[in-house]
Design a protein around this motif. Structure first.
Motif, PDB file in Angstrom:
ATOM      1  N   GLY A 240      41.299  -7.792 -17.636  1.00 32.61           N
ATOM      2  CA  GLY A 240      41.690  -8.890 -18.521  1.00 32.61           C
ATOM      3  C   GLY A 240      40.510  -9.768 -18.884  1.00 32.61           C
ATOM      4  O   GLY A 240      39.958  -9.712 -19.980  1.00 32.61           O
ATOM      5  N   THR A 241      40.087 -10.587 -17.920  1.00 32.82           N
ATOM      6  CA  THR A 241      39.041 -11.580 -18.147  1.00 32.82           C
ATOM      7  C   THR A 241      37.775 -11.002 -18.766  1.00 32.82           C
ATOM      8  O   THR A 241      37.189 -11.610 -19.668  1.00 32.82           O
TER       9      THR A 241
ATOM     10  N   ALA B 222      44.418  -5.993 -19.792  1.00 31.84           N
ATOM     11  CA  ALA B 222      45.448  -6.890 -19.237  1.00 31.84           C
ATOM     12  C   ALA B 222      45.538  -8.130 -20.133  1.00 31.84           C
ATOM     13  O   ALA B 222      44.634  -8.954 -20.158  1.00 31.84           O
TER      14      ALA B 222
ATOM     15  N   ASN C  14      52.407  -8.460 -18.546  1.00 32.01           N
ATOM     16  CA  ASN C  14      53.060  -8.876 -17.305  1.00 32.01           C
ATOM     17  C   ASN C  14      54.488  -9.349 -17.511  1.00 32.01           C
ATOM     18  O   ASN C  14      55.249  -9.410 -16.557  1.00 32.01           O
TER      19      ASN C  14
ATOM     20  N   SER D 152      38.983  -7.165 -13.295  1.00 31.26           N
ATOM     21  CA  SER D 152      37.627  -7.495 -13.771  1.00 31.26           C
ATOM     22  C   SER D 152      36.592  -7.543 -12.652  1.00 31.26           C
ATOM     23  O   SER D 152      35.505  -6.997 -12.777  1.00 31.26           O
TER      24      SER D 152
HETATM   25  C1  LIG Z   1      45.881 -10.228 -14.881  1.00 28.76           C
HETATM   26  C2  LIG Z   1      46.012  -8.891 -14.276  1.00 28.76           C
HETATM   27  C3  LIG Z   1      44.941  -7.990 -14.250  1.00 28.76           C
HETATM   28  C4  LIG Z   1      43.561  -8.326 -14.800  1.00 28.76           C
HETATM   29  O1  LIG Z   1      42.991  -9.402 -14.151  1.00 28.76           O
HETATM   30  P1  LIG Z   1      41.541  -9.938 -14.589  1.00 28.76           P
HETATM   31  O2  LIG Z   1      41.013 -10.552 -13.377  1.00 28.76           O
HETATM   32  O3  LIG Z   1      41.783 -10.911 -15.689  1.00 28.76           O
HETATM   33  O4  LIG Z   1      40.757  -8.772 -15.051  1.00 28.76           O
HETATM   34  C5  LIG Z   1      45.148  -6.740 -13.694  1.00 28.76           C
HETATM   35  N1  LIG Z   1      46.328  -6.382 -13.180  1.00 28.76           N
HETATM   36  C6  LIG Z   1      47.386  -7.211 -13.186  1.00 28.76           C
HETATM   37  C7  LIG Z   1      48.660  -6.758 -12.603  1.00 28.76           C
HETATM   38  C8  LIG Z   1      47.261  -8.482 -13.728  1.00 28.76           C
HETATM   39  O5  LIG Z   1      48.317  -9.319 -13.718  1.00 28.76           O
END
Ligand SMILES: *Cc1c(COP(=O)(O)O)cnc(C)c1O
Length: 217
Positions: A209-210, A22, A45, A192
């Protein structure tokens, strides 16, 4: 660090589970580092951000739309993405279908489930998922390939479990229907802090993501 983070996550993921990185707010350089570590799918996104990264990285990665897609961005989106994980209305599906038809593409899509049934959130309500899938199936340039959910934001990943279970139940139900032009193959759940719980509840696609890129500023 990003490279190592990806390697470590990939090592730990069970066989057959796909990792989506992400990448919101991350630079193309950061994304490329993740690709070096073995990441194959980048989740974006926003269409505009995806466009910028796609221009630099192109088909070295697969691109998934994981944010809410506005209909007026569908034309641009179909030129970039290999999968749109966030289809939640027939109007959006028709728009994707229309633009895909023009470029001779069949877009794999996931149906986003609003598993927390939260009024302001995107995603189709669980009770309406079946009807939506049935409305989308006649579209020739869109192919439903599974479900995606976010679930309500929670600090404790255990709190996400019921929403993952609910989404998996809808997934199994749709799979058992053997609807023509629908292939229930992907269940995209978990971020995450919650992907381990999501895996226990049947996710085979996780969006992280994180834990790959570090905290967002
Ligand atoms: C940001 C996001 C993620 C990942 O989030 P993290 O907590 O950073 O791992 C997953 N799915 C969507 C739809 C996101 O916007």
């Amino acid at each position: 660090m990003i490279r190592e983070n990806v390697r470590k996550i990939l090592e730990e993921l069970p066989e057959g589970v796909q990792l989506v990185g992400a990448a919101k707010t991350r630079t193309p350089e950061e994304i490329m580092e993740a690709l070096d570590g073995g990441l194959e799918i980048v989740g974006e996104n926003y269409v505009q951000e995806a466009e910028r990264a796609f221009q630099e990285i192109g088909h070295r990665a697969k691109w998934h739309m994981i944010g809410h897609l506005q209909r007026n961005k569908a034309k641009k989106a179909v030129g970039i993405f290999d999968m749109i994980e966030t289809v939640d209305s027939v109007r959006l599906a028709k728009e994707i279908d229309k633009w895909c038809q023009r470029i001779g593409k069949v877009m794999p899509v996931l149906i986003e489930i609003n598993s927390g049934e939260e009024a302001q959130k995107s995603g189709v309500m669980p009770g309406q998922a079946m009807a939506l899938v049935n409305e989308i199936t006649p579209l020739e340039n869109v192919r439903v390939m599974g479900l995606m959910t976010m679930g309500p934001f929670a600090g404790d990943p255990e709190e996400a479990r019921p929403y993952f279970i609910k989404t998996r139940e809808i997934y199994e139900e749709l799979k058992a229907q053997h609807i023509p032009n629908v292939e229930m193959r992907y269940l995209s759940m978990g971020m995450s802090n919650s992907y381990k719980v999501a895996l226990e509840e049947g996710a085979n696609m996780v969006r992280i993501g994180t834990k790959i890129f570090g905290e967002r500023e």
